[in-house]
Enzyme design. Structure first.
Site, PDB file in Angstrom:
ATOM      1  CB  THR A 131      -0.922   0.007   1.234  1.00  0.00           C
ATOM      2  OG1 THR A 131      -1.711  -1.192   1.231  1.00  0.00           O
ATOM      3  CG2 THR A 131      -1.839   1.208   1.234  1.00  0.00           C
ATOM      4  CD  GLN A 175      -5.302  -3.212   0.759  1.00  0.00           C
ATOM      5  OE1 GLN A 175      -5.513  -3.924  -0.224  1.00  0.00           O
ATOM      6  NE2 GLN A 175      -5.151  -3.715   1.981  1.00  0.00           N
ATOM      7  CD  GLN A 184      -9.149  -1.871   0.581  1.00  0.00           C
ATOM      8  OE1 GLN A 184      -9.655  -2.602  -0.271  1.00  0.00           O
ATOM      9  NE2 GLN A 184      -8.615  -2.367   1.684  1.00  0.00           N
ATOM     10  CG  ASP A 185      -6.118   1.707   1.922  1.00  0.00           C
ATOM     11  OD1 ASP A 185      -7.154   1.677   2.597  1.00  0.00           O
ATOM     12  OD2 ASP A 185      -5.191   0.897   2.069  1.00  0.00           O
ATOM     13  CG  ASP A 210     -10.197   0.666   5.945  1.00  0.00           C
ATOM     14  OD1 ASP A 210     -11.196   0.820   6.660  1.00  0.00           O
ATOM     15  OD2 ASP A 210      -9.611  -0.425   5.838  1.00  0.00           O
ATOM     16  NE  ARG A 254     -11.961  -1.463   8.229  1.00  0.00           N
ATOM     17  CZ  ARG A 254     -11.744  -2.640   7.634  1.00  0.00           C
ATOM     18  NH1 ARG A 254     -12.218  -3.753   8.142  1.00  0.00           N
ATOM     19  NH2 ARG A 254     -11.049  -2.681   6.507  1.00  0.00           N
ATOM     20  CD1 TRP A 309      -4.947  -1.063  10.208  1.00  0.00           C
ATOM     21  CD2 TRP A 309      -4.196   0.995   9.740  1.00  0.00           C
ATOM     22  NE1 TRP A 309      -3.848  -1.191   9.392  1.00  0.00           N
ATOM     23  CE2 TRP A 309      -3.369   0.044   9.092  1.00  0.00           C
ATOM     24  CE3 TRP A 309      -3.918   2.351   9.598  1.00  0.00           C
ATOM     25  CZ2 TRP A 309      -2.273   0.434   8.304  1.00  0.00           C
ATOM     26  CZ3 TRP A 309      -2.844   2.725   8.803  1.00  0.00           C
ATOM     27  CH2 TRP A 309      -2.036   1.779   8.173  1.00  0.00           C
TER      28      TRP A 309
END
Length: 533
Positions: A301, A331, A353-354, A375, A439, A441
């Protein structure tokens, strides 16, 4: 060689330890009991009657252990031709992060070398750097731990890294107790200007640069233009970055890069030695920087970002940064930001994502649009998002959208994500999907959502678990004075770490207090509200 390097870091600590004269055991116990690892602390910190001596010793030891770890990484990288590409990439990331940490530790030690007290702003700077060293170590640990190839003995790296993280945590705790002034910084309830004439820099008759009408004049030392047609100084953004002077301190102003409208298919990197750059595009969806790297390409990532910035004092305005890899490739970062005192204004970050990886240090985002799925605002910076639009997008079938995944690993880190006066509404493609504010991590994940509009897409529970009961009692999730159909807190989670906060607690997460923004944001020319609305 394996045994030598596995023990080298700890051995250096005990060599230094033998040089110290014992004083009283009780003071060491008092110091160590205020750290997350009291037993480890007592095993490495010398007996002394002075918490400040403990702090200096622990940071010197952190420098030693990091130096030895970097030597180990360099030895393996000297044989990179025999290693798998993914292993080399992980080692190069650790090399980069270890070098950053050596610089941060050295700056912290220089600040406290001969003084038991330093001014509050300087203490906050050093607290930020020491917090970032833990983030860098955690990132390196994750990179190496994820390797599946037997090409390197992972334990040879992970054992000293684990000890290094403990020692860094001890250093951070001692510094916080010994030097950090807990009084609040700045004016607290400052006012900035709102959104005016969005999407373009205001032309001024006097030739001075202002980012919005009536705004602060921004000092510019040199200006270059990027134009793919050849009518500017450079045809690519990276060439313009390379031309900027190295290691400036920003005293005289910014090196300005103006990027004309167009689509730039390049991976932009603002390295650590390119400081106080200002990059201004022609507007959101006018100047577009785009890429499509993802973990499906065999990258971590950390390496997928379309735009990566590490150089201190960066300011970006009026552009779109995009990662088009899509939800199916998991990611895929649009922006990875590890630049201290960095600011983005009227920018658009698009991904799945990300999307926005606020990795470390102090960051401010004003009037930006952020699109993503899982996320999509993550990292362990001290970051404030102010007057931004946050747009959850349609994820893969069976997935849900947690907006934030904040990565605080230590209770003494001054990091977290503050979302202030933002608007959270669905992107155009969003169908029936569970949307959560975040959430956890990491164990001490910290997010505050305040004075923001939450649309009905937010699940009544508000927040989601990561894995079972992990971090539910150690996280810090707060909500304050939000509005909209999704802001009702009557059915929120009942975790020990969740709370509806009061005005005093909310004030701790404002630009002035959380970022110390009054000391560095005015010269950027970016508007901001220093306190609560």
């Amino acid at each position: 060689m394996d045994l030598k390097f596995c023990s080298m870091a700890l051995l250096s600590i005990f060599i230094i330890l033998s040089l110290f004269t014992s004083f009283t055991t009780s003071s060491r116990e008092t110091t160590c009991n205020n750290t997350p690892f009291p037993k480890f602390c007592k095993s490495v910190i010398p007996e002394s009657d002075n918490i400040h001596n403990h702090g200096r010793f622990s940071i010197r030891s952190s420098i030693s252990i990091t130096t030895n770890f970097l030597s180990l990484v360099n030895r393996y990288l000297n044989s990179r031709n025999t290693l798998p590409e993914k292993t080399v990439l992980a080692l190069e990331n650790c090399q980069f992060l270890a070098k950053l940490n050596l610089d941060f530790f050295s700056k912290a030690l220089e600040s406290i070398r001969s003084s038991d007290s330093i001014e509050s702003s300087k203490a906050y700077d050093m607290h930020t750097l020491l917090s970032a060293t833990l983030t860098n170590q955690q990132t390196c640990f994750s990179e190496l731990d994820a390797l599946t190839s037997p090409s390197i003995p992972k334990n040879e790296f992970l054992a000293p890294l684990s000890n290094g993280r403990k020692l860094c945590s001890v250093s951070l705790a001692i510094f916080k107790h010994g030097w950090v002034n807990t009084t609040r910084r700045g004016r607290g309830r400052g006012r900035g200007r709102g959104r005016e004439n969005p999407g373009e820099v205001v032309p001024e008759d006097d030739g001075k640069l202002r980012l919005y009408p009536g705004g602060t004049v921004v000092n510019v030392t040199q200006k270059v233009v990027v134009d793919p047609s050849g009518n500017g100084n450079f045809t690519t953004i990276n060439d313009a970055v390379a031309a900027a002077p190295n290691n400036t301190d920003g005293t005289n102003g910014y090196f300005l890069i103006k990027v004309v409208a167009g689509v730039y298919e390049e991976y932009v990197n603002i390295p650590v030695n390119k400081k106080y750059l200002m990059m201004i595009g022609a507007g959101i969806n006018q100047t577009i920087i785009t890429g499509n790297r993802s973990i499906s390409d065999g990258l971590s990532t950390f390496n997928t970002g379309t735009f990566i910035v590490v150089g201190e004092g960066f300011v970006g305005a009026n552009m779109t940064i995009r990662n088009t890899a899509g939800a199916k490739n998991f990611q895929a970062v649009a922006l990875r930001n590890g630049a201290d005192l960095s600011t983005f204004y009227r920018c658009n970050f698009e991904g799945y994502q990300d999307t926005l990886y606020a990795h470390s240090l102090r960051q401010f985002y004003r009037e930006c649009d952020i699109y993503g799925t899982i996320d999509f605002i993550l990292g362990n910076a001290a970051v404030v998002l102010q007057n931004c639009n946050i747009y959850p997008r349609l994820p893969l079938q069976g997935q849900f959208d947690p907006i934030t995944a904040q990565g605080r690993t230590d209770i003494n880190q001054n990091t977290g994500t503050s979302i202030q006066n933002c608007t959270i509404t669905p992107a155009e493609d969003l169908a029936a999907t569970k949307i959560f504010l975040g959430r956890p991590w990491k164990e001490y994940s910290r997010v505050v959502v305040m004075e923001s509009f939450l649309d009905s897409l937010i699940d009544p529970a508000g927040w989601s678990i990561w894995d079972g009961d992990f971090a539910l009692s150690t996280l810090y999730y707060g909500e304050y004075n939000n509005r909209g159909p999704g802001s009702d807190t009557s059915k929120r989670v009942t975790w020990p770490g969740y709370r509806v906060i009061n005005v005093t607690d909310a004030g701790n997460f404002t630009v002035s207090n959380f970022l110390g923004g009054d000391s560095w944001l005015p010269k950027t020319g970016v508007p901001y509200n220093g306190g609560l609305l």
